[in-house]
Design a protein around this motif. Sequence first.
Motif, PDB file in Angstrom:
ATOM      1  N   LEU A 165     -11.134   3.575 -12.148  1.00 25.18           N
ATOM      2  CA  LEU A 165     -11.025   4.420 -10.966  1.00 25.18           C
ATOM      3  C   LEU A 165     -10.142   3.779  -9.897  1.00 25.18           C
ATOM      4  O   LEU A 165     -10.045   2.550  -9.794  1.00 25.18           O
ATOM      5  CB  LEU A 165     -12.404   4.715 -10.398  1.00 25.18           C
ATOM      6  CG  LEU A 165     -13.365   5.486 -11.319  1.00 25.18           C
ATOM      7  CD1 LEU A 165     -14.726   5.637 -10.659  1.00 25.18           C
ATOM      8  CD2 LEU A 165     -12.781   6.852 -11.687  1.00 25.18           C
ATOM      9  N   ALA A 166      -9.550   4.613  -9.070  1.00 23.73           N
ATOM     10  CA  ALA A 166      -8.598   4.146  -8.060  1.00 23.73           C
ATOM     11  C   ALA A 166      -9.189   3.110  -7.105  1.00 23.73           C
ATOM     12  O   ALA A 166      -8.549   2.082  -6.855  1.00 23.73           O
ATOM     13  CB  ALA A 166      -8.037   5.344  -7.290  1.00 23.73           C
ATOM     14  N   PRO A 167     -10.392   3.306  -6.523  1.00 23.17           N
ATOM     15  CA  PRO A 167     -10.908   2.285  -5.601  1.00 23.17           C
ATOM     16  C   PRO A 167     -11.124   0.930  -6.274  1.00 23.17           C
ATOM     17  O   PRO A 167     -10.852  -0.111  -5.667  1.00 23.17           O
ATOM     18  CB  PRO A 167     -12.234   2.894  -5.116  1.00 23.17           C
ATOM     19  CG  PRO A 167     -12.095   4.350  -5.348  1.00 23.17           C
ATOM     20  CD  PRO A 167     -11.265   4.493  -6.577  1.00 23.17           C
ATOM     21  N   PHE A 168     -11.610   0.932  -7.513  1.00 21.38           N
ATOM     22  CA  PHE A 168     -11.818  -0.319  -8.234  1.00 21.38           C
ATOM     23  C   PHE A 168     -10.496  -1.063  -8.401  1.00 21.38           C
ATOM     24  O   PHE A 168     -10.395  -2.265  -8.133  1.00 21.38           O
ATOM     25  CB  PHE A 168     -12.444  -0.041  -9.601  1.00 21.38           C
ATOM     26  CG  PHE A 168     -12.671  -1.272 -10.440  1.00 21.38           C
ATOM     27  CD1 PHE A 168     -13.873  -1.953 -10.385  1.00 21.38           C
ATOM     28  CD2 PHE A 168     -11.679  -1.752 -11.286  1.00 21.38           C
ATOM     29  CE1 PHE A 168     -14.092  -3.094 -11.142  1.00 21.38           C
ATOM     30  CE2 PHE A 168     -11.879  -2.887 -12.059  1.00 21.38           C
ATOM     31  CZ  PHE A 168     -13.091  -3.567 -11.979  1.00 21.38           C
ATOM     32  N   LEU A 169      -9.463  -0.349  -8.845  1.00 22.65           N
ATOM     33  CA  LEU A 169      -8.164  -0.970  -9.080  1.00 22.65           C
ATOM     34  C   LEU A 169      -7.523  -1.426  -7.777  1.00 22.65           C
ATOM     35  O   LEU A 169      -6.935  -2.504  -7.705  1.00 22.65           O
ATOM     36  CB  LEU A 169      -7.248   0.007  -9.810  1.00 22.65           C
ATOM     37  CG  LEU A 169      -7.734   0.439 -11.199  1.00 22.65           C
ATOM     38  CD1 LEU A 169      -6.930   1.618 -11.701  1.00 22.65           C
ATOM     39  CD2 LEU A 169      -7.655  -0.719 -12.183  1.00 22.65           C
ATOM     40  N   SER A 170      -7.656  -0.627  -6.731  1.00 24.39           N
ATOM     41  CA  SER A 170      -7.091  -0.994  -5.439  1.00 24.39           C
ATOM     42  C   SER A 170      -7.823  -2.199  -4.860  1.00 24.39           C
ATOM     43  O   SER A 170      -7.206  -3.055  -4.217  1.00 24.39           O
ATOM     44  CB  SER A 170      -7.175   0.186  -4.474  1.00 24.39           C
ATOM     45  OG  SER A 170      -6.343  -0.007  -3.357  1.00 24.39           O
ATOM     46  N   GLY A 171      -9.140  -2.258  -5.078  1.00 23.71           N
ATOM     47  CA  GLY A 171      -9.915  -3.393  -4.598  1.00 23.71           C
ATOM     48  C   GLY A 171      -9.467  -4.701  -5.197  1.00 23.71           C
ATOM     49  O   GLY A 171      -9.615  -5.771  -4.589  1.00 23.71           O
ATOM     50  N   ARG A 172      -8.879  -4.648  -6.380  1.00 23.47           N
ATOM     51  CA  ARG A 172      -8.375  -5.840  -7.061  1.00 23.47           C
ATOM     52  C   ARG A 172      -6.873  -6.013  -6.885  1.00 23.47           C
ATOM     53  O   ARG A 172      -6.245  -6.805  -7.580  1.00 23.47           O
ATOM     54  CB  ARG A 172      -8.771  -5.789  -8.543  1.00 23.47           C
ATOM     55  CG  ARG A 172     -10.220  -6.215  -8.715  1.00 23.47           C
ATOM     56  CD  ARG A 172     -10.970  -5.484  -9.789  1.00 23.47           C
ATOM     57  NE  ARG A 172     -12.388  -5.859  -9.719  1.00 23.47           N
ATOM     58  CZ  ARG A 172     -13.256  -5.348  -8.851  1.00 23.47           C
ATOM     59  NH1 ARG A 172     -12.874  -4.438  -7.991  1.00 23.47           N
ATOM     60  NH2 ARG A 172     -14.515  -5.749  -8.846  1.00 23.47           N
ATOM     61  N   LEU A 173      -6.313  -5.257  -5.931  1.00 21.23           N
ATOM     62  CA  LEU A 173      -4.906  -5.351  -5.558  1.00 21.23           C
ATOM     63  C   LEU A 173      -3.951  -5.023  -6.696  1.00 21.23           C
ATOM     64  O   LEU A 173      -2.852  -5.564  -6.781  1.00 21.23           O
ATOM     65  CB  LEU A 173      -4.578  -6.740  -4.972  1.00 21.23           C
ATOM     66  CG  LEU A 173      -4.967  -6.884  -3.501  1.00 21.23           C
ATOM     67  CD1 LEU A 173      -6.446  -7.268  -3.385  1.00 21.23           C
ATOM     68  CD2 LEU A 173      -4.124  -7.921  -2.807  1.00 21.23           C
ATOM     69  N   TYR A 174      -4.365  -4.096  -7.584  1.00 17.76           N
ATOM     70  CA  TYR A 174      -3.454  -3.609  -8.613  1.00 17.76           C
ATOM     71  C   TYR A 174      -2.539  -2.521  -8.067  1.00 17.76           C
ATOM     72  O   TYR A 174      -1.677  -2.008  -8.783  1.00 17.76           O
ATOM     73  CB  TYR A 174      -4.230  -3.105  -9.824  1.00 17.76           C
ATOM     74  CG  TYR A 174      -4.922  -4.219 -10.589  1.00 17.76           C
ATOM     75  CD1 TYR A 174      -4.295  -5.446 -10.771  1.00 17.76           C
ATOM     76  CD2 TYR A 174      -6.189  -4.045 -11.124  1.00 17.76           C
ATOM     77  CE1 TYR A 174      -4.916  -6.471 -11.458  1.00 17.76           C
ATOM     78  CE2 TYR A 174      -6.818  -5.070 -11.821  1.00 17.76           C
ATOM     79  CZ  TYR A 174      -6.180  -6.284 -11.985  1.00 17.76           C
ATOM     80  OH  TYR A 174      -6.808  -7.298 -12.666  1.00 17.76           O
ATOM     81  N   ASP A 175      -2.760  -2.130  -6.810  1.00 17.51           N
ATOM     82  CA  ASP A 175      -1.811  -1.275  -6.105  1.00 17.51           C
ATOM     83  C   ASP A 175      -1.744  -1.749  -4.669  1.00 17.51           C
ATOM     84  O   ASP A 175      -2.431  -2.697  -4.279  1.00 17.51           O
ATOM     85  CB  ASP A 175      -2.197   0.210  -6.209  1.00 17.51           C
ATOM     86  CG  ASP A 175      -3.527   0.549  -5.537  1.00 17.51           C
ATOM     87  OD1 ASP A 175      -3.915  -0.163  -4.581  1.00 17.51           O
ATOM     88  OD2 ASP A 175      -4.187   1.507  -5.960  1.00 17.51           O
ATOM     89  N   ASP A 176      -0.904  -1.102  -3.861  1.00 19.45           N
ATOM     90  CA  ASP A 176      -0.786  -1.457  -2.448  1.00 19.45           C
ATOM     91  C   ASP A 176      -1.550  -0.494  -1.556  1.00 19.45           C
ATOM     92  O   ASP A 176      -1.444  -0.572  -0.333  1.00 19.45           O
ATOM     93  CB  ASP A 176       0.698  -1.504  -2.051  1.00 19.45           C
ATOM     94  CG  ASP A 176       1.438  -2.591  -2.795  1.00 19.45           C
ATOM     95  OD1 ASP A 176       0.949  -3.735  -2.832  1.00 19.45           O
ATOM     96  OD2 ASP A 176       2.505  -2.304  -3.377  1.00 19.45           O
ATOM     97  N   GLY A 177      -2.313   0.410  -2.178  1.00 17.85           N
ATOM     98  CA  GLY A 177      -3.143   1.314  -1.409  1.00 17.85           C
ATOM     99  C   GLY A 177      -3.338   2.639  -2.119  1.00 17.85           C
ATOM    100  O   GLY A 177      -2.477   3.076  -2.898  1.00 17.85           O
TER     101      GLY A 177
END
Length: 532
Positions: A486-498
């Motif tokens: 899921l997007a929040p999980f991946l973003s929480g691990r800095l796999y995106d910039d937001g």
Amino acid sequence: MTVLKSTVDTAAAEHVANREAMLAKLAALDTDHAKALAGGGAKYVDRHHKRGKLLPRERIELLLDEDTAFLELSPLAAWGTDYTVGASVVAGIGVINGVECLITANDPTVRGGASNPWTLKKSVRAMDIAVANRLPVLSLVESGGADLPSQSEIFIPGGRMFRDLTRASAAGLPTITLVFGNSTAGGAYIPGMSDHVVMVKQQAKVFLGGPPLVKMATGEESDDEELGGADMHAAVSGLADHLAEDERDALRIGRDIVARLNWRKLGPGPTRAVVEPRYDAEDLLGIAPSDLRLPFDPREVIARLVDGSEFDEFKPRYGTSLVTGWASLHGYPVGILANARGVLFSAEAQKATQFIQLANSADVPLIFLQNTTGYMVGKEYEQAGIIKHGAMMINAVSNSTVPHLTVVLGASYGAGNYGMCGRAYDPRFLFTWPNAKSAVMGPAQLAGVLSIVARQAAAAKGAPYDDEADKNLRAMVEGQIEAQSLAPFLSGRLYDDGVIDPRDTRTVLGICLSAIHSAQVSGTRNFGVFRM
């Protein structure tokens, strides 16, 4: 250019359902962002304000030019971990006296601004963005140093923060530090390694070791001010270049320093007229299906992102599950690669490879709009050379030197993530829509693969297979992979910039395009060996 024709029916039941699903995800995203904005909580925010101090985002707001945007980066860092959402630091890109800068600000309401492992990851990513895009760096410091319980994860890799600061200076990137409070231990090297240092009178405290540590190490008695106060550093050690009367004065001095940098962009400015898209960005809420297995036409997204909804498609009848073409966005020429039906075949891979080469020959940045389940598998496709063709596309992405911007609109599975310039391929920026998911493969497929392997292992041993246990295993694996995709999980691990609101995509990409043109934009002619 050709104006894209939209067939979106905003009154259609499917569109309305997609919109409602996206709005629900955006509401959940707002709740997560609120956790970052809350910092250490009302108690610590009130205590900070009662001391006459500003919060990190308040400092940033006063630092920026009036009525200009601040693109906050990685606001969900540490989501789903034991640490506070946001990782006790704010990072982003903003305009100061007309100059785009990379800004970081410690949040002292979260454990005194101490750095935890996610603070480090977020800070390193921010510096990578500054260096890649040639942005001056401003550090707003108020931190007690490393979060001691997690020091084993911070101390050794944390040295990179100081290395990066000095390398940025050597590369000609101005580094400016404004010290509002404690800058202790390793944190003292941030002002120590910056080009310009401003300290707030009677607030800033910069020392390698505080009075208790000095007492233990040397037996010497000292107080905060004589050991590391702003007055001392301005008059005695010389570490402070400017002594500010208060926080607002420090921010004024910081703005003045940027104004005197004589900073110039090396890349070209917008070369075309900025024309708003012909279709409403509001429509983007209902275009991407809530069920990622359902395809959608990325041209409908492109039509709501690019100037005038004008798009010259490249090879429109070949490799049709990948859309490629030329457009401009906020006046900047761009090339776009967008997944149409998820799966990448050999034709799509070859088409992408040629298009990436053309963009490099024309020095045009590339935007990747991801919605892919990966490269096609099966006997027919393996024999036709899907490995070679997929490798060709990944080679082109890897060696391309024009800036890449990636937005994950839906699915991002398997090697399709790589070919469409996922995080491992160093896009200058990567953002995600709230509905997006990313993993090695879909949850059901992954659980099914594990089940098949387990059945084969049991058969090889001549052992009976427990179908009930298999059912439970599949359910557990599917749940785990779903949660971790899921997007929040991946973003929480800095796999995106937001994770961004789809309606903001054009604005976010415009800010990024302006930032990347602070550096030179040039393509390569060297892609190594393409296997044919």
